[in-house]
Scaffold this motif. Structure first.
Motif, PDB file in Angstrom:
ATOM      1  N   LEU A  49       0.821  -1.209   0.000  1.00  0.00           N
ATOM      2  CA  LEU A  49       0.000   0.000   0.000  1.00  0.00           C
ATOM      3  C   LEU A  49       0.854   1.257   0.000  1.00  0.00           C
ATOM      4  CD1 LEU A  49      -2.772  -1.161   2.476  1.00  0.00           C
ATOM      5  CD2 LEU A  49      -2.867  -1.118  -0.019  1.00  0.00           C
ATOM      6  N   ALA A  50       1.984   1.224   0.715  1.00  0.00           N
ATOM      7  CA  ALA A  50       2.874   2.383   0.728  1.00  0.00           C
ATOM      8  C   ALA A  50       3.474   2.618  -0.656  1.00  0.00           C
ATOM      9  CB  ALA A  50       3.976   2.183   1.765  1.00  0.00           C
ATOM     10  N   LEU A  51       3.846   1.554  -1.340  1.00  0.00           N
ATOM     11  CA  LEU A  51       4.396   1.706  -2.687  1.00  0.00           C
ATOM     12  C   LEU A  51       3.329   2.190  -3.670  1.00  0.00           C
ATOM     13  CD1 LEU A  51       6.711  -1.411  -2.748  1.00  0.00           C
ATOM     14  CD2 LEU A  51       7.438   0.979  -2.835  1.00  0.00           C
ATOM     15  N   MET A  52       2.097   1.815  -3.428  1.00  0.00           N
ATOM     16  CA  MET A  52       1.013   2.292  -4.291  1.00  0.00           C
ATOM     17  C   MET A  52       0.813   3.795  -4.155  1.00  0.00           C
ATOM     18  SD  MET A  52      -1.541  -0.921  -3.954  1.00  0.00           S
ATOM     19  CE  MET A  52      -0.935  -2.542  -4.429  1.00  0.00           C
ATOM     20  N   ASP A  53       1.172   4.362  -2.996  1.00  0.00           N
ATOM     21  CA  ASP A  53       1.192   5.822  -2.856  1.00  0.00           C
ATOM     22  C   ASP A  53       2.117   6.424  -3.917  1.00  0.00           C
ATOM     23  OD1 ASP A  53      -0.524   5.998  -0.671  1.00  0.00           O
ATOM     24  OD2 ASP A  53       1.102   6.063   0.797  1.00  0.00           O
ATOM     25  N   LEU A  54       3.256   5.765  -4.152  1.00  0.00           N
ATOM     26  CA  LEU A  54       4.202   6.265  -5.157  1.00  0.00           C
ATOM     27  C   LEU A  54       3.618   6.143  -6.565  1.00  0.00           C
ATOM     28  CD1 LEU A  54       7.574   4.842  -3.782  1.00  0.00           C
ATOM     29  CD2 LEU A  54       6.539   7.092  -3.403  1.00  0.00           C
ATOM     30  N   GLY A  55       2.843   5.095  -6.810  1.00  0.00           N
ATOM     31  CA  GLY A  55       2.169   4.968  -8.108  1.00  0.00           C
ATOM     32  C   GLY A  55       1.189   6.102  -8.337  1.00  0.00           C
ATOM     33  N   ARG A  56       0.440   6.460  -7.303  1.00  0.00           N
ATOM     34  CA  ARG A  56      -0.499   7.588  -7.434  1.00  0.00           C
ATOM     35  C   ARG A  56       0.260   8.904  -7.569  1.00  0.00           C
ATOM     36  NH1 ARG A  56      -2.854   4.283  -3.785  1.00  0.00           N
ATOM     37  NH2 ARG A  56      -2.250   5.530  -1.978  1.00  0.00           N
ATOM     38  N   PHE A  57       1.361   9.028  -6.865  1.00  0.00           N
ATOM     39  CA  PHE A  57       2.196  10.224  -6.986  1.00  0.00           C
ATOM     40  C   PHE A  57       2.681  10.373  -8.431  1.00  0.00           C
ATOM     41  CE2 PHE A  57       6.311  12.331  -6.959  1.00  0.00           C
ATOM     42  CZ  PHE A  57       6.020  13.486  -6.270  1.00  0.00           C
ATOM     43  N   ASP A  58       3.126   9.261  -9.032  1.00  0.00           N
ATOM     44  CA  ASP A  58       3.585   9.299 -10.425  1.00  0.00           C
ATOM     45  C   ASP A  58       2.443   9.693 -11.360  1.00  0.00           C
ATOM     46  OD1 ASP A  58       5.815   8.829 -12.319  1.00  0.00           O
ATOM     47  OD2 ASP A  58       4.539   7.198 -13.064  1.00  0.00           O
ATOM     48  N   VAL A  77      -6.413  12.414  -1.287  1.00  0.00           N
ATOM     49  CA  VAL A  77      -6.739  11.515  -0.180  1.00  0.00           C
ATOM     50  C   VAL A  77      -7.318  10.207  -0.716  1.00  0.00           C
ATOM     51  CG1 VAL A  77      -7.142  13.380   1.485  1.00  0.00           C
ATOM     52  CG2 VAL A  77      -9.055  12.488   0.135  1.00  0.00           C
ATOM     53  N   ILE A  78      -7.227   9.187   0.106  1.00  0.00           N
ATOM     54  CA  ILE A  78      -7.791   7.885  -0.216  1.00  0.00           C
ATOM     55  C   ILE A  78      -9.026   7.675   0.657  1.00  0.00           C
ATOM     56  CG2 ILE A  78      -7.374   5.376  -0.117  1.00  0.00           C
ATOM     57  CD1 ILE A  78      -5.847   6.949  -2.298  1.00  0.00           C
ATOM     58  N   GLY A  79     -10.107   7.214   0.038  1.00  0.00           N
ATOM     59  CA  GLY A  79     -11.335   6.964   0.773  1.00  0.00           C
ATOM     60  C   GLY A  79     -11.568   5.496   1.056  1.00  0.00           C
ATOM     61  N   GLY A  80     -10.743   4.643   0.487  1.00  0.00           N
ATOM     62  CA  GLY A  80     -10.887   3.213   0.729  1.00  0.00           C
ATOM     63  C   GLY A  80     -10.052   2.422  -0.252  1.00  0.00           C
ATOM     64  N   ALA A  81      -9.817   1.170   0.095  1.00  0.00           N
ATOM     65  CA  ALA A  81      -9.033   0.290  -0.775  1.00  0.00           C
ATOM     66  C   ALA A  81      -9.556  -1.136  -0.648  1.00  0.00           C
ATOM     67  CB  ALA A  81      -7.557   0.343  -0.401  1.00  0.00           C
ATOM     68  N   LEU A  82      -9.621  -1.811  -1.762  1.00  0.00           N
ATOM     69  CA  LEU A  82      -9.924  -3.233  -1.811  1.00  0.00           C
ATOM     70  C   LEU A  82      -8.652  -3.917  -2.298  1.00  0.00           C
ATOM     71  CD1 LEU A  82     -13.366  -3.009  -3.655  1.00  0.00           C
ATOM     72  CD2 LEU A  82     -12.987  -3.309  -1.208  1.00  0.00           C
ATOM     73  N   VAL A  83      -8.129  -4.840  -1.502  1.00  0.00           N
ATOM     74  CA  VAL A  83      -6.831  -5.446  -1.803  1.00  0.00           C
ATOM     75  C   VAL A  83      -6.981  -6.950  -1.968  1.00  0.00           C
ATOM     76  CG1 VAL A  83      -4.445  -5.711  -1.014  1.00  0.00           C
ATOM     77  CG2 VAL A  83      -5.733  -3.677  -0.369  1.00  0.00           C
ATOM     78  N   VAL A 115       0.550  -5.164  -8.942  1.00  0.00           N
ATOM     79  CA  VAL A 115       1.945  -5.507  -8.712  1.00  0.00           C
ATOM     80  C   VAL A 115       2.212  -6.743  -9.562  1.00  0.00           C
ATOM     81  CG1 VAL A 115       3.652  -6.228  -7.011  1.00  0.00           C
ATOM     82  CG2 VAL A 115       1.941  -4.497  -6.410  1.00  0.00           C
ATOM     83  N   GLU A 116       3.073  -6.569 -10.572  1.00  0.00           N
ATOM     84  CA  GLU A 116       3.312  -7.622 -11.557  1.00  0.00           C
ATOM     85  C   GLU A 116       4.748  -8.122 -11.474  1.00  0.00           C
ATOM     86  OE1 GLU A 116       2.448  -5.234 -14.976  1.00  0.00           O
ATOM     87  OE2 GLU A 116       0.288  -5.480 -14.771  1.00  0.00           O
ATOM     88  N   THR A 117       4.911  -9.440 -11.608  1.00  0.00           N
ATOM     89  CA  THR A 117       6.233 -10.064 -11.638  1.00  0.00           C
ATOM     90  C   THR A 117       6.317 -10.955 -12.865  1.00  0.00           C
ATOM     91  OG1 THR A 117       5.593 -12.063 -10.439  1.00  0.00           O
ATOM     92  CG2 THR A 117       6.217 -10.147  -9.099  1.00  0.00           C
ATOM     93  N   GLU A 118       7.481 -11.542 -13.090  1.00  0.00           N
ATOM     94  CA  GLU A 118       7.601 -12.495 -14.199  1.00  0.00           C
ATOM     95  C   GLU A 118       6.659 -13.675 -14.015  1.00  0.00           C
ATOM     96  OE1 GLU A 118      11.614 -13.749 -14.853  1.00  0.00           O
ATOM     97  OE2 GLU A 118      12.257 -11.762 -15.523  1.00  0.00           O
ATOM     98  N   GLY A 119       6.362 -14.013 -12.755  1.00  0.00           N
ATOM     99  CA  GLY A 119       5.483 -15.141 -12.451  1.00  0.00           C
ATOM    100  C   GLY A 119       4.006 -14.817 -12.492  1.00  0.00           C
ATOM    101  N   GLY A 120       3.652 -13.567 -12.735  1.00  0.00           N
ATOM    102  CA  GLY A 120       2.247 -13.172 -12.787  1.00  0.00           C
ATOM    103  C   GLY A 120       1.948 -12.036 -11.830  1.00  0.00           C
ATOM    104  N   VAL A 121       0.670 -11.825 -11.596  1.00  0.00           N
ATOM    105  CA  VAL A 121       0.219 -10.734 -10.731  1.00  0.00           C
ATOM    106  C   VAL A 121       0.359 -11.157  -9.268  1.00  0.00           C
ATOM    107  CG1 VAL A 121      -1.747  -9.295 -10.087  1.00  0.00           C
ATOM    108  CG2 VAL A 121      -1.359  -9.860 -12.485  1.00  0.00           C
ATOM    109  N   ALA A 122       1.033 -10.326  -8.470  1.00  0.00           N
ATOM    110  CA  ALA A 122       1.219 -10.610  -7.046  1.00  0.00           C
ATOM    111  C   ALA A 122       0.139  -9.952  -6.195  1.00  0.00           C
ATOM    112  CB  ALA A 122       2.601 -10.142  -6.583  1.00  0.00           C
ATOM    113  N   CYS A 123      -0.371  -8.814  -6.647  1.00  0.00           N
ATOM    114  CA  CYS A 123      -1.357  -8.085  -5.861  1.00  0.00           C
ATOM    115  C   CYS A 123      -2.158  -7.169  -6.786  1.00  0.00           C
ATOM    116  CB  CYS A 123      -0.645  -7.256  -4.783  1.00  0.00           C
ATOM    117  SG  CYS A 123      -1.722  -6.262  -3.740  1.00  0.00           S
ATOM    118  N   VAL A 124      -3.445  -7.093  -6.546  1.00  0.00           N
ATOM    119  CA  VAL A 124      -4.315  -6.154  -7.254  1.00  0.00           C
ATOM    120  C   VAL A 124      -5.067  -5.354  -6.196  1.00  0.00           C
ATOM    121  CG1 VAL A 124      -6.254  -5.867  -8.844  1.00  0.00           C
ATOM    122  CG2 VAL A 124      -4.643  -7.749  -9.182  1.00  0.00           C
ATOM    123  N   THR A 125      -5.064  -4.049  -6.356  1.00  0.00           N
ATOM    124  CA  THR A 125      -5.747  -3.177  -5.406  1.00  0.00           C
ATOM    125  C   THR A 125      -6.585  -2.158  -6.156  1.00  0.00           C
ATOM    126  OG1 THR A 125      -3.942  -3.419  -3.837  1.00  0.00           O
ATOM    127  CG2 THR A 125      -5.393  -1.544  -3.504  1.00  0.00           C
TER     128      THR A 125
END
Length: 181
Positions: A49-58, A77-83, A115-125
């Motif tokens: 979630l902290a790294l996703m802050d950087l994605g929104r910043f970008d 601001v964030i009003g909610g997240a589904l992870v 969050v994507e890796t060579e092995g596939g998706v690790a996380c979707v939020t």
């Protein structure tokens, strides 16, 4: 914020990366560092979630939203997240964070982070976000107009209405806390 070096990297490299339209995908490459892991020796759930802050910043920086944010003193601001965590990330594993604005309604901007890796998706939020001005939500159509978004506004995802209904029923601030039986 314990991600200062990553924030600086996103900021500096963002100056040289192409501008994004509001609905285009931002891709940031990272690696799992030892300070990202938890006692299970994989990336800590909160770090995603902290790294996703950087994605929104970008997204904000490269879409040109930083100008009205600074000029009008908007607060993102964030009003909610589904992870959904799908697979763990191990120490030193490289990954890509893909972030995009899916659409918006009268109140929220819906953002997807993958969050994507060579092995596939690790996380979707899925995140719902807004900009505040003097404590009030800035209508997403006004946010889009500030960056010259042209064309039809992408509609909020179909599930967004269900999310709002859940908030209104399950997370009623006025409901008293009930003791476990």
């Amino acid at each position: 914020m314990n991600l200062w070096f990553r924030l600086l990297k996103v900021l500096i490299f963002g100056l040289f990366r192409p501008r994004l339209a509001m609905t285009e995908v931002s891709r940031l490459r990272f690696r799992v560092w030892p300070n990202d892991i938890d006692i299970n020796v994989h990336m800590n759930n909160a770090r995603y979630l902290a790294l996703m802050d950087l994605g929104r910043f970008d997204l904000i920086a490269r879409a040109g939203l930083w100008r009205p944010v600074l000029r009008k003193h908007w607060q993102p601001v964030i009003g909610g997240a589904l992870v959904r965590y799908r697979r763990p990330l191990k120490t030193f594993q490289p990954f890509t964070l893909a972030s995009r604005m899916l659409g918006w309604d009268d109140r929220w901007i819906y953002i997807e982070h993958r969050v994507e890796t060579e092995g596939g998706v690790a996380c979707v939020t899925m995140v719902r976000a807004a900009f505040l001005e003097k404590g009030a939500i800035v209508p997403p159509d006004q946010v889009a107009a500030e960056v010259g978004f042209a064309g039809e506004a992408p509609p909020a995802p179909a599930w967004a209405g269900q999310w709002r209904a859940l908030d209104e029923s399950a997370f009623d601030d006025a409901a008293p806390l009930r003791a476990a039986q």
